[in-house]
Design a protein around this motif. Structure first.
Motif, PDB file in Angstrom:
ATOM      1  N   UNK A   9     -25.090  35.725  20.807  1.00  0.00           N
ATOM      2  CA  UNK A   9     -24.075  34.675  20.752  1.00  0.00           C
ATOM      3  C   UNK A   9     -24.727  33.320  20.495  1.00  0.00           C
ATOM      4  N   UNK A  10     -23.943  32.427  19.884  1.00  0.00           N
ATOM      5  CA  UNK A  10     -24.429  31.072  19.658  1.00  0.00           C
ATOM      6  C   UNK A  10     -24.844  30.408  20.969  1.00  0.00           C
ATOM      7  N   UNK A  11     -24.115  30.691  22.034  1.00  0.00           N
ATOM      8  CA  UNK A  11     -24.451  30.090  23.328  1.00  0.00           C
ATOM      9  C   UNK A  11     -25.842  30.518  23.786  1.00  0.00           C
ATOM     10  N   UNK A  12     -26.207  31.778  23.516  1.00  0.00           N
ATOM     11  CA  UNK A  12     -27.533  32.267  23.888  1.00  0.00           C
ATOM     12  C   UNK A  12     -28.620  31.615  23.035  1.00  0.00           C
ATOM     13  N   UNK A  13     -28.322  31.447  21.746  1.00  0.00           N
ATOM     14  CA  UNK A  13     -29.285  30.792  20.858  1.00  0.00           C
ATOM     15  C   UNK A  13     -29.499  29.349  21.307  1.00  0.00           C
ATOM     16  N   UNK A  14     -28.389  28.655  21.584  1.00  0.00           N
ATOM     17  CA  UNK A  14     -28.482  27.266  22.018  1.00  0.00           C
ATOM     18  C   UNK A  14     -29.256  27.113  23.312  1.00  0.00           C
ATOM     19  N   UNK A  15     -29.033  28.032  24.249  1.00  0.00           N
ATOM     20  CA  UNK A  15     -29.739  27.966  25.533  1.00  0.00           C
ATOM     21  C   UNK A  15     -31.243  28.167  25.346  1.00  0.00           C
ATOM     22  N   UNK A  28     -17.518  27.845  18.941  1.00  0.00           N
ATOM     23  CA  UNK A  28     -18.749  28.363  18.354  1.00  0.00           C
ATOM     24  C   UNK A  28     -19.643  29.036  19.387  1.00  0.00           C
ATOM     25  N   UNK A  29     -19.505  28.655  20.658  1.00  0.00           N
ATOM     26  CA  UNK A  29     -20.370  29.236  21.687  1.00  0.00           C
ATOM     27  C   UNK A  29     -20.184  30.741  21.805  1.00  0.00           C
ATOM     28  N   UNK A  30     -18.990  31.230  21.444  1.00  0.00           N
ATOM     29  CA  UNK A  30     -18.706  32.660  21.555  1.00  0.00           C
ATOM     30  C   UNK A  30     -18.935  33.403  20.241  1.00  0.00           C
ATOM     31  N   UNK A  31     -19.283  32.688  19.187  1.00  0.00           N
ATOM     32  CA  UNK A  31     -19.538  33.351  17.904  1.00  0.00           C
ATOM     33  C   UNK A  31     -20.761  34.250  18.027  1.00  0.00           C
ATOM     34  N   UNK A  32     -20.631  35.470  17.544  1.00  0.00           N
ATOM     35  CA  UNK A  32     -21.748  36.405  17.573  1.00  0.00           C
ATOM     36  C   UNK A  32     -22.411  36.474  16.202  1.00  0.00           C
ATOM     37  N   UNK A  33     -23.719  36.434  16.193  1.00  0.00           N
ATOM     38  CA  UNK A  33     -24.497  36.555  14.960  1.00  0.00           C
ATOM     39  C   UNK A  33     -25.322  37.838  15.018  1.00  0.00           C
ATOM     40  N   UNK A  34     -25.493  38.448  13.873  1.00  0.00           N
ATOM     41  CA  UNK A  34     -26.352  39.628  13.815  1.00  0.00           C
ATOM     42  C   UNK A  34     -27.814  39.208  13.915  1.00  0.00           C
ATOM     43  N   UNK A  35     -28.616  40.103  14.452  1.00  0.00           N
ATOM     44  CA  UNK A  35     -30.058  39.899  14.543  1.00  0.00           C
ATOM     45  C   UNK A  35     -30.744  40.963  13.697  1.00  0.00           C
ATOM     46  N   UNK A  36     -31.737  40.547  12.932  1.00  0.00           N
ATOM     47  CA  UNK A  36     -32.433  41.478  12.049  1.00  0.00           C
ATOM     48  C   UNK A  36     -33.937  41.352  12.245  1.00  0.00           C
TER      49      UNK A  36
END
Length: 353
Positions: free
Chosen positions: A169-175, A115-123
């Motif tokens: 990325x999920x890793x960026x959100x988590x950080x 999940x850490x590498x999953x990319x999510x869109x930003x709006x």
């Protein structure tokens, strides 16, 4: 409810765990676990670590298989059964007799922190006369991490500082969420000590995959069985609510309140209904079954949410194994749309049927 919804609800009811020593597994007091098979039958599985040991995979683990993502259910008739995500229930492979055959012949692998590498869109959306970014969680169960991040983004507590402004990325959100937690805990030694018990990557995994750890209590919208998952909401100072309240007008209300029953408690008791509730009517059994099979938002819960939340308040709302960002505005409730329909509207009005 559509067939897809039924599959998702059943699949998501199994807690994701990639640790064979997980306390949830260790706490299981019974060997037999009822779960639907692919053909629709409810079967019993042995989910104890001892039974699963020779296969090398354990109850609740998320794995990749030749047929797609799956979760480990348990052992039955000498086979380890899996619930493949696209199926309606559990199945097994004839040639998966032990750990070696599962790994070498079937190429089954444990999913670890993908999940850490999953990319999510930003709006970008308008909120309180400001342009703010939100995270979209398309085609996935809405995770706790995304719901918490969106509350903080809407409040202006965190912002993304990435080269690509359209995805994260999920890793960026988590950080980012973890960094915010650290700031919130600086002035509170008790919280700081609790936060220090987690490593950042462990906390991110808990935030993302702890969905089925949530065990609501039916007494009030802010009542849950307390586990480590709820420390997260204390760290970020965000309220977690649900709307699954048993009506005081229904038979058995006093019993459920007196025993302070949780979702898991009540489901377990329904298996031995006559033995546990010998004086209760058949109507009570039907009422409870309908309640447990419902949409996890009752009129009493809906009314309590409206009464509890202040206007313009944001919180995280738990329902149907998903976490949503919830807002009260002009005495109405709205959830933030982060799925496939995000292009049409930012907020969906919560209505009770």
């Amino acid at each position: 409810m559509s067939d897809t919804d039924k599959i998702n609800r059943t699949f998501n009811s199994i807690r994701i765990s990639n640790n064979s020593d997980d306390e949830y597994v260790d706490d299981i007091q019974v060997k037999k676990y009822k779960y639907p098979a692919k053909d629709g039958q409810d079967l019993e599985f042995d989910i104890t670590p001892d039974a699963c040991q020779r296969f090398g995979f354990f109850f609740g683990q998320l794995v990749s298989t030749p047929s797609g993502p799956a979760k480990v259910i348990g052992v039955r008739n000498g086979h380890l059964w899996f619930h493949i995500e696209k199926d309606i229930g559990a199945t097994y492979w004839d040639n998966g007799k032990d750990n070696k055959s599962l790994i070498e012949d079937l190429k089954i692998k444990l999913v670890e922190n993908q999940f850490l590498e999953i990319e999510c869109k930003v709006k970008a959306i308008q909120y309180n006369d400001r342009t703010v970014q939100i995270v979209l969680n398309e085609n996935k169960p809405q995770s706790m991490l995304v719901a918490i991040a969106n509350v903080l983004l809407l409040l202006g507590k965190i912002t993304f500082d990435t080269e690509d402004k359209n995805k994260v990325k999920m890793s960026q959100i988590g950080a980012l969420v973890y960094k915010y937690m650290e700031g919130q805990c600086k002035s509170d030694k008790e919280k700081q000590n609790a936060l220090n018990k987690y490593r950042e990557d462990e906390l991110q995994l808990l935030i993302y995959s702890g969905v089925s750890d949530v065990n609501v209590k039916f007494s009030a919208i802010d009542q849950f069985e307390m586990k480590s998952i709820y420390n997260i909401f204390n760290f970020v100072n965000i309220k977690l609510y649900h709307g699954w309240i048993y009506s005081e007008n229904e038979e058995g209300y006093d019993i459920i309140m007196e025993q302070n029953l949780t979702h898991h408690d009540l489901e377990a008791k329904m298996i031995r209904f006559i033995e546990i509730f010998p004086t209760m009517s058949i109507q009570f059994e039907r009422t409870v079954k309908d309640f447990l099979a419902g949409e996890q938002l009752t009129y009493d819960g809906y009314r309590s949410l409206k009464e509890k939340l202040e206007n313009n308040q944001l919180c995280v709302f738990y329902r149907n194994n998903q976490f949503q960002t919830l807002r009260k505005q002009d005495n109405e409730l709205y959830t933030l749309e982060v799925g496939q329909n995000h292009s049409n509207t930012a907020w969906n009005k919560v209505e009770i049927i």
